[in-house]
Write a protein that holds these residues in place. Structure first.
Motif, mmCIF file in Angstrom:
data_model
loop_
_atom_site.group_PDB
_atom_site.id
_atom_site.type_symbol
_atom_site.label_atom_id
_atom_site.label_comp_id
_atom_site.label_asym_id
_atom_site.label_seq_id
_atom_site.Cartn_x
_atom_site.Cartn_y
_atom_site.Cartn_z
ATOM 1 N N ASN A 232 7.708 5.925 5.965
ATOM 2 C CA ASN A 232 7.451 6.097 7.397
ATOM 3 C C ASN A 232 6.007 6.482 7.684
ATOM 4 O OD1 ASN A 232 10.107 5.933 9.110
ATOM 5 N ND2 ASN A 232 10.691 6.971 7.219
ATOM 6 N N THR A 233 5.157 6.431 6.669
ATOM 7 C CA THR A 233 3.735 6.666 6.901
ATOM 8 C C THR A 233 3.027 5.330 7.053
ATOM 9 O OG1 THR A 233 1.717 7.646 6.005
ATOM 10 C CG2 THR A 233 3.268 6.747 4.414
ATOM 11 N N PRO A 234 2.035 5.251 7.943
ATOM 12 C CA PRO A 234 1.303 3.988 8.106
ATOM 13 C C PRO A 234 0.354 3.687 6.950
ATOM 14 C CG PRO A 234 0.361 5.706 9.496
ATOM 15 C CD PRO A 234 1.605 6.280 8.900
ATOM 16 N N ASN A 235 0.112 4.671 6.093
ATOM 17 C CA ASN A 235 -0.774 4.455 4.951
ATOM 18 C C ASN A 235 -0.111 3.567 3.908
ATOM 19 O OD1 ASN A 235 -2.650 6.171 6.123
ATOM 20 N ND2 ASN A 235 -1.905 7.972 5.049
ATOM 21 N N LEU A 236 -0.932 2.831 3.166
ATOM 22 C CA LEU A 236 -0.426 2.025 2.057
ATOM 23 C C LEU A 236 -0.394 2.904 0.814
ATOM 24 C CD1 LEU A 236 -2.563 -1.222 2.549
ATOM 25 C CD2 LEU A 236 -0.586 -0.449 3.852
ATOM 26 N N ILE A 237 0.779 2.997 0.174
ATOM 27 C CA ILE A 237 0.935 3.857 -0.991
ATOM 28 C C ILE A 237 1.463 3.044 -2.161
ATOM 29 C CG2 ILE A 237 2.116 5.878 -1.951
ATOM 30 C CD1 ILE A 237 2.267 7.008 0.847
ATOM 31 N N SER A 238 0.826 3.204 -3.317
ATOM 32 C CA SER A 238 1.308 2.529 -4.528
ATOM 33 C C SER A 238 1.077 3.432 -5.729
ATOM 34 C CB SER A 238 0.590 1.190 -4.731
ATOM 35 O OG SER A 238 -0.775 1.392 -5.040
ATOM 36 N N LEU A 239 1.984 3.327 -6.691
ATOM 37 C CA LEU A 239 1.870 4.048 -7.959
ATOM 38 C C LEU A 239 2.044 3.030 -9.070
ATOM 39 C CD1 LEU A 239 1.721 6.733 -9.572
ATOM 40 C CD2 LEU A 239 4.219 6.779 -9.477
ATOM 41 N N LYS A 240 1.079 2.969 -9.981
ATOM 42 C CA LYS A 240 1.152 1.967 -11.036
ATOM 43 C C LYS A 240 0.472 2.465 -12.295
ATOM 44 C CE LYS A 240 -2.810 -0.317 -8.957
ATOM 45 N NZ LYS A 240 -3.276 -1.497 -8.238
ATOM 46 N N THR A 241 0.786 1.792 -13.380
ATOM 47 C CA THR A 241 0.121 2.077 -14.643
ATOM 48 C C THR A 241 -1.263 1.443 -14.611
ATOM 49 O OG1 THR A 241 1.103 0.095 -15.620
ATOM 50 C CG2 THR A 241 2.315 2.160 -15.883
ATOM 51 N N LEU A 242 -2.120 1.859 -15.541
ATOM 52 C CA LEU A 242 -3.485 1.356 -15.513
ATOM 53 C C LEU A 242 -3.594 -0.108 -15.903
ATOM 54 C CD1 LEU A 242 -5.697 4.299 -16.772
ATOM 55 C CD2 LEU A 242 -4.972 3.697 -14.465
ATOM 56 N N ASP A 243 -2.531 -0.677 -16.492
ATOM 57 C CA ASP A 243 -2.579 -2.109 -16.779
ATOM 58 C C ASP A 243 -2.003 -2.931 -15.635
ATOM 59 O OD1 ASP A 243 0.019 -1.381 -17.058
ATOM 60 O OD2 ASP A 243 0.313 -2.246 -19.054
ATOM 61 N N GLY A 244 -1.746 -2.257 -14.490
ATOM 62 C CA GLY A 244 -1.386 -2.995 -13.289
ATOM 63 C C GLY A 244 0.085 -3.143 -13.007
ATOM 64 N N ASP B 37 1.364 9.220 -20.154
ATOM 65 C CA ASP B 37 0.493 8.066 -19.923
ATOM 66 C C ASP B 37 -0.189 8.190 -18.564
ATOM 67 O OD1 ASP B 37 1.278 6.984 -22.331
ATOM 68 O OD2 ASP B 37 2.941 5.865 -21.458
ATOM 69 N N PRO B 38 -1.474 7.832 -18.478
ATOM 70 C CA PRO B 38 -2.167 7.919 -17.188
ATOM 71 C C PRO B 38 -1.628 6.906 -16.181
ATOM 72 C CG PRO B 38 -3.552 6.848 -18.816
ATOM 73 C CD PRO B 38 -2.350 7.358 -19.555
ATOM 74 N N LYS B 39 -1.547 7.338 -14.940
ATOM 75 C CA LYS B 39 -1.082 6.472 -13.857
ATOM 76 C C LYS B 39 -2.047 6.582 -12.687
ATOM 77 C CE LYS B 39 3.746 6.818 -15.221
ATOM 78 N NZ LYS B 39 5.139 7.115 -14.799
ATOM 79 N N LEU B 40 -1.989 5.595 -11.824
ATOM 80 C CA LEU B 40 -2.917 5.525 -10.700
ATOM 81 C C LEU B 40 -2.138 5.577 -9.392
ATOM 82 C CD1 LEU B 40 -5.941 5.043 -9.902
ATOM 83 C CD2 LEU B 40 -5.333 2.631 -9.677
ATOM 84 N N LEU B 41 -2.376 6.633 -8.613
ATOM 85 C CA LEU B 41 -1.792 6.763 -7.281
ATOM 86 C C LEU B 41 -2.848 6.370 -6.260
ATOM 87 C CD1 LEU B 41 0.502 7.698 -5.367
ATOM 88 C CD2 LEU B 41 -0.528 9.967 -5.428
ATOM 89 N N SER B 42 -2.522 5.391 -5.435
ATOM 90 C CA SER B 42 -3.486 4.883 -4.447
ATOM 91 C C SER B 42 -2.915 5.052 -3.041
ATOM 92 C CB SER B 42 -3.795 3.402 -4.704
ATOM 93 O OG SER B 42 -4.289 3.221 -6.017
ATOM 94 N N VAL B 43 -3.715 5.621 -2.162
ATOM 95 C CA VAL B 43 -3.331 5.808 -0.757
ATOM 96 C C VAL B 43 -4.431 5.195 0.108
ATOM 97 C CG1 VAL B 43 -2.734 7.451 1.045
ATOM 98 C CG2 VAL B 43 -2.091 7.929 -1.334
ATOM 99 N N SER B 44 -4.045 4.181 0.887
ATOM 100 C CA SER B 44 -5.030 3.458 1.708
ATOM 101 C C SER B 44 -4.802 3.752 3.184
ATOM 102 C CB SER B 44 -4.923 1.941 1.464
ATOM 103 O OG SER B 44 -5.136 1.642 0.099
ATOM 104 N N THR B 45 -5.882 4.079 3.876
ATOM 105 C CA THR B 45 -5.826 4.348 5.307
ATOM 106 C C THR B 45 -6.570 3.248 6.051
ATOM 107 O OG1 THR B 45 -5.807 6.731 4.868
ATOM 108 C CG2 THR B 45 -6.356 6.033 7.107
ATOM 109 N N ASP B 46 -5.918 2.708 7.085
ATOM 110 C CA ASP B 46 -6.533 1.643 7.875
ATOM 111 C C ASP B 46 -7.669 2.235 8.717
ATOM 112 O OD1 ASP B 46 -7.192 -0.460 9.555
ATOM 113 O OD2 ASP B 46 -5.124 -1.130 9.792
ATOM 114 N N ILE B 47 -8.882 1.783 8.451
ATOM 115 C CA ILE B 47 -10.050 2.290 9.187
ATOM 116 C C ILE B 47 -10.682 1.183 10.030
ATOM 117 C CG2 ILE B 47 -10.552 4.119 7.526
ATOM 118 C CD1 ILE B 47 -12.721 2.293 6.338
ATOM 119 N N SER B 48 -9.871 0.165 10.373
ATOM 120 C CA SER B 48 -10.400 -0.967 11.134
ATOM 121 C C SER B 48 -10.968 -0.527 12.477
ATOM 122 C CB SER B 48 -9.298 -2.013 11.345
ATOM 123 O OG SER B 48 -8.796 -2.481 10.116
#
Length: 284
Positions: free
Chosen positions: A101-113, A192-203
């Motif tokens: 329910n957040t407008p941000n883009l959220i993804s969790l992935k391993t470093l190999d994608g 194992d290292p993981k990558l949490l990415s949170v993207s905010t629309d700044i258009s």
């Protein structure tokens, strides 16, 4: 169960003792009959009590010299374990509700994608469902390779960083600008290292910044015009003042002796007014 129930050497006695305390008594009885009807079968069940207790029940046939002589039953109270599982499940559902329910883009992935988790907003911007993305690799999904690939060999010392990204909506092809915050951390289970990415629309902010940039350019142009205008006006205004000043000096030089004290005083006053006008123009 009382001692008499256990020493009775009959299954029916302890069953009758607890049957009314069970959440599904008839299902419990049917299952016992089913188990005894298949002497060589092993069984594993969950029993729920009306008071909220939960037990694991296991039953194995007991064989001596090749002859079936009965069954061994074991019961394990897993009420706390189930409560913990339910609490964890509730927490996961709560967290899932938050990220979806957040407008941000959220993804969790391993470093190999490999994506382990994405929210609905992320799924929408890449034109796939969550089920299609989770468990898959960026490469297989034909998504643009993210910066996580480049970090595979240089993880140590990297924790948080922010980048700006441009994404096109798959349906409308509209271009959106995102500010993405990447956080690298080690998983609790494997380390194992993981990558949490949170993207905010700044258009909208980008549009505002662009509008501000254009306004600043316009303001600079206006300031240049004003500076040129002020220079021209001051130059044009100073020209007659210089002429007046020169004329007054000529009057003093050529006709000074002919002027009385009042005339000389008027010329001095005129020169002072000229100087004041010069100062006003310089101020402008």
């Amino acid at each position: 169960l009382e001692d008499d129930d256990l020493n009775d050497n009959r299954t029916g006695s302890p069953v009758a003792k607890v049957i009314d305390d069970l959440k599904e008594p008839q299902q419990f009885l049917n299952r016992i009959e089913e188990i005894y009807a298949t002497p060589d079968a092993e069984a594993f069940d969950i029993i729920e009590f009306k008071d909220g207790r939960i037990f694991e029940r296991a039953s194995r046939p007991q064989v001596i010299d090749g002859n079936y002589v009965g069954r061994v039953w074991s019961f394990n109270d897993i009420t706390k374990l189930k409560s913990t599982e339910l609490a964890e499940r509730e927490q996961k559902l709560f967290l899932r509700s938050i990220i979806d329910n957040t407008p941000n883009l959220i993804s969790l992935k391993t470093l190999d994608g490999k994506f382990e988790l994405v929210n609905d907003a992320f799924a929408e911007i890449v034109g796939r469902s969550r089920q299609e993305i989770e468990g898959q690799y960026e490469e297989k999904l034909q998504l643009p390779q993210s910066i996580s690939k480049a970090l595979t060999e240089n993880v140590e010392g990297t924790e948080n960083y922010t980048v700006e990204e441009i994404r096109n909506h798959p349906k409308t092809n509209a271009t959106s600008f995102f500010q993405t915050s990447h956080t690298i951390f080690k998983g609790l289970l494997t380390g194992d290292p993981k990558l949490l990415s949170v993207s905010t629309d700044i258009s909208e902010r980008k549009k505002a910044d662009e509008s501000q940039r254009k306004l600043m350019i316009q303001l600079e142009d206006v300031n240049k015009e004003l500076s040129q205008f002020a220079y021209i006006v001051s130059h044009d205004l100073k020209a007659p003042l210089r002429a007046i000043n020169s004329l007054s000096e000529w009057l003093v030089t050529d006709y000074g002796e002919a002027l009385d004290e009042t005339g000389q005083h008027m010329i001095i006053e005129m020169n002072q007014r000229v100087q004041r006008m010069f100062a006003l123009i310089e101020g402008i």
